[in-house]
Design a protein around this motif. Structure first.
Motif, PDB file in Angstrom:
ATOM      1  N   LEU A  48      -8.466 -13.822  32.187  1.00 33.30           N
ATOM      2  CA  LEU A  48      -9.186 -13.950  33.451  1.00 33.30           C
ATOM      3  C   LEU A  48      -8.487 -13.185  34.573  1.00 33.30           C
ATOM      4  O   LEU A  48      -9.132 -12.457  35.340  1.00 33.30           O
ATOM      5  CB  LEU A  48      -9.312 -15.429  33.832  1.00 33.30           C
ATOM      6  CG  LEU A  48     -10.031 -15.737  35.131  1.00 33.30           C
ATOM      7  CD1 LEU A  48     -11.486 -15.298  35.040  1.00 33.30           C
ATOM      8  CD2 LEU A  48      -9.945 -17.212  35.434  1.00 33.30           C
ATOM      9  N   MET A  49      -7.172 -13.293  34.669  1.00 38.25           N
ATOM     10  CA  MET A  49      -6.433 -12.557  35.705  1.00 38.25           C
ATOM     11  C   MET A  49      -6.523 -11.049  35.472  1.00 38.25           C
ATOM     12  O   MET A  49      -6.597 -10.274  36.425  1.00 38.25           O
ATOM     13  CB  MET A  49      -4.974 -13.000  35.748  1.00 38.25           C
ATOM     14  CG  MET A  49      -4.770 -14.354  36.393  1.00 38.25           C
ATOM     15  SD  MET A  49      -5.457 -14.508  38.052  1.00 38.25           S
ATOM     16  CE  MET A  49      -4.452 -13.362  38.957  1.00 38.25           C
ATOM     17  N   GLY A  50      -6.521 -10.620  34.219  1.00 34.63           N
ATOM     18  CA  GLY A  50      -6.680  -9.197  33.922  1.00 34.63           C
ATOM     19  C   GLY A  50      -8.022  -8.670  34.386  1.00 34.63           C
ATOM     20  O   GLY A  50      -8.106  -7.588  34.972  1.00 34.63           O
ATOM     21  N   VAL A  51      -9.075  -9.438  34.138  1.00 36.79           N
ATOM     22  CA  VAL A  51     -10.412  -9.033  34.583  1.00 36.79           C
ATOM     23  C   VAL A  51     -10.471  -9.000  36.113  1.00 36.79           C
ATOM     24  O   VAL A  51     -11.025  -8.062  36.700  1.00 36.79           O
ATOM     25  CB  VAL A  51     -11.489  -9.990  34.008  1.00 36.79           C
ATOM     26  CG1 VAL A  51     -12.840  -9.767  34.652  1.00 36.79           C
ATOM     27  CG2 VAL A  51     -11.572  -9.841  32.506  1.00 36.79           C
ATOM     28  N   ILE A  52      -9.881  -9.990  36.757  1.00 34.99           N
ATOM     29  CA  ILE A  52      -9.890 -10.031  38.224  1.00 34.99           C
ATOM     30  C   ILE A  52      -9.111  -8.851  38.796  1.00 34.99           C
ATOM     31  O   ILE A  52      -9.570  -8.182  39.722  1.00 34.99           O
ATOM     32  CB  ILE A  52      -9.328 -11.379  38.738  1.00 34.99           C
ATOM     33  CG1 ILE A  52     -10.307 -12.510  38.412  1.00 34.99           C
ATOM     34  CG2 ILE A  52      -9.069 -11.321  40.238  1.00 34.99           C
ATOM     35  CD1 ILE A  52      -9.774 -13.893  38.706  1.00 34.99           C
ATOM     36  N   PHE A  53      -7.927  -8.579  38.249  1.00 36.31           N
ATOM     37  CA  PHE A  53      -7.136  -7.446  38.738  1.00 36.31           C
ATOM     38  C   PHE A  53      -7.852  -6.116  38.493  1.00 36.31           C
ATOM     39  O   PHE A  53      -7.793  -5.210  39.325  1.00 36.31           O
ATOM     40  CB  PHE A  53      -5.747  -7.418  38.090  1.00 36.31           C
ATOM     41  CG  PHE A  53      -4.717  -8.196  38.849  1.00 36.31           C
ATOM     42  CD1 PHE A  53      -4.217  -7.723  40.054  1.00 36.31           C
ATOM     43  CD2 PHE A  53      -4.247  -9.397  38.354  1.00 36.31           C
ATOM     44  CE1 PHE A  53      -3.261  -8.429  40.748  1.00 36.31           C
ATOM     45  CE2 PHE A  53      -3.294 -10.115  39.047  1.00 36.31           C
ATOM     46  CZ  PHE A  53      -2.796  -9.632  40.253  1.00 36.31           C
TER      47      PHE A  53
END
Length: 95
Positions: A48-53
């Motif tokens: 999820l953090m990878g997609v957000i970044f």
């Protein structure tokens, strides 16, 4: 750093609460389940953090701000939900 402090405070309180309300003969199973579920959630959080970044390529500040706000929201909700906890609510009734 603030995120880590808030998560540690929530974790310590909730784990202590679980240990106090769980019967001694089931404590190992319950704690193992909690740890397994939380460890399995780590890759989902990283994804999820990878997609957000990746979606916010202009600044790394936006994802960190969103994450910090989410953690503060969860901390506030936990505080409100558990501040009224009494000792009689924690200990199981012995039959």
């Amino acid at each position: 750093m603030i995120i880590g402090v808030m998560l540690s405070a929530i974790s310590i309180y909730l784990i202590t609460l679980v240990q106090r309300i769980t019967l001694k003969e089931n404590l190992g199973k319950v704690m193992a389940t909690i740890i397994a579920v939380s460890q399995c959630a780590v890759p989902l959080g990283q994804l999820l953090m990878g997609v957000i970044f990746k979606s916010t390529t202009t600044s790394a500040f936006v994802p960190l701000l969103l994450t910090s706000g989410f953690v503060l929201l969860i901390s506030g909700v936990c505080f409100v939900l558990f501040k009224e906890t009494k000792e009689s609510d924690i200990y199981p009734v012995k039959e």
